[in-house]
Design a protein around this motif. Structure first.
Motif, PDB file in Angstrom:
ATOM      1  N   ASN A 181       3.072  19.868   1.985  1.00 27.45           N
ATOM      2  CA  ASN A 181       3.111  19.437   3.388  1.00 27.45           C
ATOM      3  C   ASN A 181       2.676  17.977   3.516  1.00 27.45           C
ATOM      4  O   ASN A 181       1.935  17.602   4.416  1.00 27.45           O
ATOM      5  CB  ASN A 181       2.193  20.336   4.229  1.00 27.45           C
ATOM      6  N   GLU A 182       3.169  17.166   2.566  1.00 28.45           N
ATOM      7  CA  GLU A 182       2.673  15.790   2.452  1.00 28.45           C
ATOM      8  C   GLU A 182       3.845  14.823   2.298  1.00 28.45           C
ATOM      9  O   GLU A 182       4.848  15.144   1.664  1.00 28.45           O
ATOM     10  CB  GLU A 182       1.779  15.714   1.209  1.00 28.45           C
ATOM     11  N   MET A 183       3.712  13.649   2.897  1.00 30.74           N
ATOM     12  CA  MET A 183       4.711  12.599   2.675  1.00 30.74           C
ATOM     13  C   MET A 183       4.006  11.321   2.244  1.00 30.74           C
ATOM     14  O   MET A 183       2.822  11.121   2.508  1.00 30.74           O
ATOM     15  CB  MET A 183       5.534  12.338   3.934  1.00 30.74           C
ATOM     16  N   PHE A 193       0.827  -1.204   0.000  1.00 34.31           N
ATOM     17  CA  PHE A 193       0.000   0.000   0.000  1.00 34.31           C
ATOM     18  C   PHE A 193       0.862   1.254   0.000  1.00 34.31           C
ATOM     19  O   PHE A 193       1.916   1.305   0.632  1.00 34.31           O
ATOM     20  CB  PHE A 193      -0.907   0.018   1.238  1.00 34.31           C
ATOM     21  N   GLU A 194       0.358   2.247  -0.743  1.00 37.30           N
ATOM     22  CA  GLU A 194       0.967   3.581  -0.744  1.00 37.30           C
ATOM     23  C   GLU A 194      -0.013   4.505  -0.028  1.00 37.30           C
ATOM     24  O   GLU A 194      -1.177   4.625  -0.427  1.00 37.30           O
ATOM     25  CB  GLU A 194       1.173   4.051  -2.184  1.00 37.30           C
ATOM     26  N   MET A 195       0.466   5.139   1.034  1.00 40.34           N
ATOM     27  CA  MET A 195      -0.401   6.053   1.791  1.00 40.34           C
ATOM     28  C   MET A 195       0.221   7.445   1.797  1.00 40.34           C
ATOM     29  O   MET A 195       1.441   7.584   1.972  1.00 40.34           O
ATOM     30  CB  MET A 195      -0.540   5.547   3.234  1.00 40.34           C
ATOM     31  N   LYS A 196      -0.615   8.452   1.570  1.00 37.62           N
ATOM     32  CA  LYS A 196      -0.134   9.837   1.670  1.00 37.62           C
ATOM     33  C   LYS A 196      -0.682  10.449   2.955  1.00 37.62           C
ATOM     34  O   LYS A 196      -1.858  10.257   3.287  1.00 37.62           O
ATOM     35  CB  LYS A 196      -0.586  10.637   0.452  1.00 37.62           C
ATOM     36  N   LEU A 197       0.183  11.161   3.649  1.00 37.76           N
ATOM     37  CA  LEU A 197      -0.179  11.747   4.937  1.00 37.76           C
ATOM     38  C   LEU A 197       0.236  13.201   4.954  1.00 37.76           C
ATOM     39  O   LEU A 197       1.336  13.540   4.488  1.00 37.76           O
ATOM     40  CB  LEU A 197       0.563  11.015   6.066  1.00 37.76           C
ATOM     41  N   SER A 198      -0.610  14.049   5.507  1.00 34.36           N
ATOM     42  CA  SER A 198      -0.192  15.446   5.613  1.00 34.36           C
ATOM     43  C   SER A 198      -0.231  15.907   7.064  1.00 34.36           C
ATOM     44  O   SER A 198      -1.044  15.444   7.864  1.00 34.36           O
ATOM     45  CB  SER A 198      -1.056  16.331   4.714  1.00 34.36           C
TER      46      SER A 198
END
Ligand code: FES
Length: 258
Positions: A65-67, A20-25
């Motif tokens: 502002n996201e990784m 899974f690829e998750m983006k978090l800010s």
């Protein structure tokens, strides 16, 4: 500075079988100093499972502002994480660890980046930063099978990319070492992240090169307090043991006893 942040899920998708690829800010993104650092995620507010999960950072977007993190859903914790939806919040501690030294390769030089399985993600941000400063990157990515391989196109956009799969379903049959035998020694530095046997094979093959290895180790606290991640060092180190979470996870080749 290590920060505890309730980060917002801004994206989640399955990019390969159970990967899974998750983006978090969140504000934690602004604290990330270099590629190869990781975060420690509490997947549930009910404290069950109790321990946080260490997950490496695959990509950083400071403007948004996201990784991006990439992980394999294999146990209860990461399976719960894979059920999070856009708009959910997760408790993230980080950035943790030291990361890869980008400055060890100069503009105009070539770096070889070698990753295995879930050790591949941190090499993506590393490659982005190296190529941005004028380093030529060659990537060798090893997976068990084609259906768990990911990010081939993303890496190809940054530089020459070779894939190896153990069952031969994609790229070169076998291991990253099978590709290494074919590409020669024309690089200044190597950076490697993956399982211990792979790290050992790579550093044994390139004893005359400057190299940096990122270790995958079972972790408890993630901040140097519990000793769950201790590894013995070789005579090259100035201390007998290191903690992978806080002294690493990246060490110069030859320093940690494999
Ligand atoms: Fe606790 Fe490293 S995980 S000291």
């Amino acid at each position: 500075m290590i920060t505890q942040d309730r980060m917002k899920v801004t994206g989640q998708r399955e990019i390969a079988n159970n990967i899974f690829e998750m983006k978090l800010s969140g504000k934690l993104v602004g604290e990330i100093a270099c590629p190869g650092q990781f975060v420690h995620i509490r997947v549930s507010d009910s404290f069950e499972p109790l321990l946080r999960r260490p997950i490496s950072i695959a990509s950083i977007d400071n403007e948004a502002n996201e990784m991006t993190i990439i992980y394999r859903a294999e146990g209860r914790g990461t399976t719960l994480l894979s059920l999070k939806k856009e708009g959910d919040e997760v408790d993230v501690l980080g950035p943790l660890g030291n990361g890869f030294p980008v400055e060890e390769t100069s503009p105009g030089e070539t770096a070889l980046l070698i990753g295995g399985g879930i050790g591949v993600p941190p090499l993506y941000e590393l490659s982005k930063q190296l190529t941005a400063k004028g380093v030529t990157c060659i990537h060798i990515l090893g997976f068990q099978t084609a259906d768990v391989s990911f990010y081939e196109e993303e890496f190809m956009r940054l530089g020459e990319t070779f894939i190896a799969t153990v069952d031969g379903s994609k790229g070169t049959p076998g291991f990253v070492t099978n590709v290494m035998e074919t590409i020669g020694n024309n690089f200044a530095t190597y950076y490697c992240c993956g399982p211990m046997p792979m790290l050992n094979a790579v550093q044994t093959a390139y004893t005359d090169k400057k190299g940096f290895l990122s270790f995958e180790q079972r972790m408890g606290c993630g901040i140097g307090a519990c000793f769950a991640c201790v590894c013995k060092t070789t005579e090259k180190a100035d201390q007998e043991y290191v903690k992978v979470c806080s002294d690493g996870p990246v060490f110069p080749a030859g320093v940690v006893s494999i």
